[in-house]
Design an enzyme around this catalytic site. Structure first.
Site, PDB file in Angstrom:
ATOM      1  N   PHE A 139       6.115  -4.178  10.949  1.00  0.00           N
ATOM      2  CA  PHE A 139       6.116  -5.413  10.159  1.00  0.00           C
ATOM      3  C   PHE A 139       6.089  -5.031   8.680  1.00  0.00           C
ATOM      4  CE2 PHE A 139       4.432  -9.021   7.857  1.00  0.00           C
ATOM      5  CZ  PHE A 139       5.208 -10.050   8.369  1.00  0.00           C
ATOM      6  N   ASP A 224       4.492   2.409   4.242  1.00  0.00           N
ATOM      7  CA  ASP A 224       3.974   1.062   4.040  1.00  0.00           C
ATOM      8  C   ASP A 224       2.491   1.101   4.403  1.00  0.00           C
ATOM      9  OD1 ASP A 224       3.084  -1.529   4.379  1.00  0.00           O
ATOM     10  OD2 ASP A 224       4.917  -2.257   5.321  1.00  0.00           O
ATOM     11  N   LYS A 253      -2.576  -6.469   0.229  1.00  0.00           N
ATOM     12  CA  LYS A 253      -3.767  -6.884   0.982  1.00  0.00           C
ATOM     13  C   LYS A 253      -5.085  -6.549   0.261  1.00  0.00           C
ATOM     14  CE  LYS A 253      -1.954  -7.368   5.659  1.00  0.00           C
ATOM     15  NZ  LYS A 253      -2.243  -8.772   5.888  1.00  0.00           N
TER      16      LYS A 253
HETATM   17  C1  LIG Z   1       2.220  -3.330   7.021  1.00  0.00           C
HETATM   18  C2  LIG Z   1       2.551  -4.607   6.318  1.00  0.00           C
HETATM   19  N1  LIG Z   1       3.580  -4.639   5.456  1.00  0.00           N
HETATM   20  C3  LIG Z   1       3.910  -5.747   4.785  1.00  0.00           C
HETATM   21  C4  LIG Z   1       3.217  -6.920   4.972  1.00  0.00           C
HETATM   22  C5  LIG Z   1       3.618  -8.158   4.207  1.00  0.00           C
HETATM   23  O1  LIG Z   1       2.628  -8.469   3.271  1.00  0.00           O
HETATM   24  P1  LIG Z   1       2.566  -9.936   2.622  1.00  0.00           P
HETATM   25  O2  LIG Z   1       2.193 -10.891   3.697  1.00  0.00           O
HETATM   26  O3  LIG Z   1       1.523  -9.802   1.543  1.00  0.00           O
HETATM   27  O4  LIG Z   1       3.923 -10.210   2.047  1.00  0.00           O
HETATM   28  C6  LIG Z   1       2.140  -6.948   5.867  1.00  0.00           C
HETATM   29  C7  LIG Z   1       1.403  -8.194   6.133  1.00  0.00           C
HETATM   30  O5  LIG Z   1       0.795  -8.378   7.143  1.00  0.00           O
HETATM   31  C8  LIG Z   1       1.800  -5.752   6.557  1.00  0.00           C
HETATM   32  O6  LIG Z   1       0.792  -5.729   7.424  1.00  0.00           O
END
Ligand SMILES: Cc1ncc(COP(=O)(O)O)c(C=O)c1O
Length: 401
Positions: A139, A224, A253
């Site tokens: 994700f 990520d 986050k």
């Molecule tokens: C690993 C990862 N990348 C990207 C995101 C996307 O972040 P945002 O919701 O702040 O756009 C998330 C959100 O859950 C995530 O867990």
């Protein structure tokens, strides 16, 4: 202002775009690892606003940093330097492999710029590399580029055509990644531990292998760490536990403990591709957000929070392992995770466990359909963690009976 949970829930159903399916309580106040709803009921928070409230709710130092900055300077745009943004950049660079930082407002934006940077880097070098290799069940966000990189087709449904040139290999399958990385690949994008995709840590061989692949084939490696970063696994960044260093890393986050801020960190040679005009954000690294994030980083690195998270993470892991053993493999697939980001995979849906815990005053979430995810504030006290896990265990007894 004193509407009940039921009234607030009904208002949400009437007034908000129905893309979220919120639980039937409205939260009005938080302190440490505790939250209160509109009916005055108290909850123990074992999910931290989806792995975000690392220092807990309304941490006094973050509150005073925000208040102090609110009386000084809110916003001037990135056409000017501001002190909080530079202080934050200095600290992130000091604590990471990176030489430069770019600030934005969310995780998706951090990944968006990371992917754009990878393309632009090779454009500058006149190499025809634009493809991205990402992984199934990953994700990475909801913008079109990050959605295209996300390895869960359900999120893409109805939004196609996606950004071209993105290929997905099964997670933890190095041979499959090897087959996809070619002379058009600009970057490999991976979460050191998949969060939304079911709390699934990468194997050390997989991350090490991806580093070797990127080096051998001349592409970039992007981690990520939006969910795994900022102490979630007990190390400041999860990749430090693996001893594998990326070329680019994304954070969001917990970076601001709940105030919206994201960051992309990169080595100097790569960052140079984003020359003036190539990318930007009105709010990115705004003084309010940067002042909060600076305190978060200081508390994690100097305030003993990482050590505490490591110890609590061990405890959480032991208790979930014990639950998996107790309920047996016909009920629980496995307990897994790192630090204070852990999951219990069931054979059936996790939703009943989530609602059962909430009814007993404990907030947990799912990760995918069948995984109960635990991601409390990193500052959670041992007695609180034990109490929350006692409730989880009782709810599992009922749901799995
Ligand atoms: C690993 C990862 N990348 C990207 C995101 C996307 O972040 P945002 O919701 O702040 O756009 C998330 C959100 O859950 C995530 O867990």
């Amino acid at each position: 202002m004193t509407a009940s949970n039921a009234e607030r829930h009904a208002q949400g159903e009437q007034w908000l775009v129905p893309n979220y399916k919120p639980q039937p309580i409205a939260l009005v106040r938080g302190e440490g690892s505790r939250l209160w709803d509109a009916d005055g009921r108290e909850y123990l928070d074992l999910m931290g606003g989806i792995a975000t409230a690392a220092l807990g709710h309304c941490h006094p130092k973050v509150v005073s940093a925000l208040n102090e900055q609110a009386g000084k300077l809110w916003h001037v745009s990135n056409l000017f330097s501001t002190e909080p943004q530079l202080e934050l950049a200095k600290r992130l660079i000091a604590h990471s492999f990176a030489d430069r930082a770019f600030f934005c407002n969310s995780g998706a934006e951090a990944n968006e710029v990371a992917l754009k940077l990878a393309r632009r880097h090779f454009y500058d070098r006149k190499e025809d590399r634009f493809e991205i290799v990402a992984f199934e069940d990953s994700f990475h966000g909801r913008t079109l580029f990050t959605l295209s990189a996300t390895g869960q087709p359900a999120y893409r449904e109805g939004f196609e055509p996606v950004v071209p040139g993105i290929h997905h290999a099964p997670f933890n399958d190095l041979a499959a990644a090897d087959a996809l990385v070619g002379d058009r690949t600009a970057a490999i994008l991976v979460e050191p531990m998949q969060g939304e995709g079911g709390v699934r840590p990468a194997t050390p061989e997989f991350l090490e292998g991806l580093r070797r692949l990127a080096d051998g084939r001349g592409c970039l490696l992007i981690f990520d760490e939006i969910q795994t970063g900022m102490g979630r696994t007990g190390a400041l960044f999860a990749h430090q536990k693996y001893g594998v260093t990326p070329d680019i890393m994304t954070l969001a986050k917990a970076l601001g403990n709940g105030i919206p801020i994201g960051a992309m960190l990169a080595r100097d040679e790569i960052a140079q591709a984003l020359v003036p005009g190539t990318h930007g954000s009105t709010f990115g690294g705004n003084p309010l957000a940067a002042a909060c994030a600076t305190v978060v980083l200081d508390e994690l690195t100097e305030g003993g929070v990482l050590e505490h998270a490591e110890a609590m993470g061990r405890k959480l892991g032991e208790r979930l392992d014990a639950m998996a053993k107790r309920f047996g493999s016909d009920k629980v697939v496995e307990a897994r995770g790192m630090g204070l980001l852990r999951g219990l995979e069931l054979h059936g849906p996790a939703a009943d466990v989530v609602s059962g815990c909430r009814e007993q005053g404990v907030l947990v979430i799912s990760a995918g359909a069948n995984v109960v995810r635990i991601a409390p504030p990193l500052v959670i006290e041992e007695a609180e963690l034990d109490r929350g896990l006692d409730v989880l265990e009782k709810v599992l007894e009922d749901v799995l009976a």
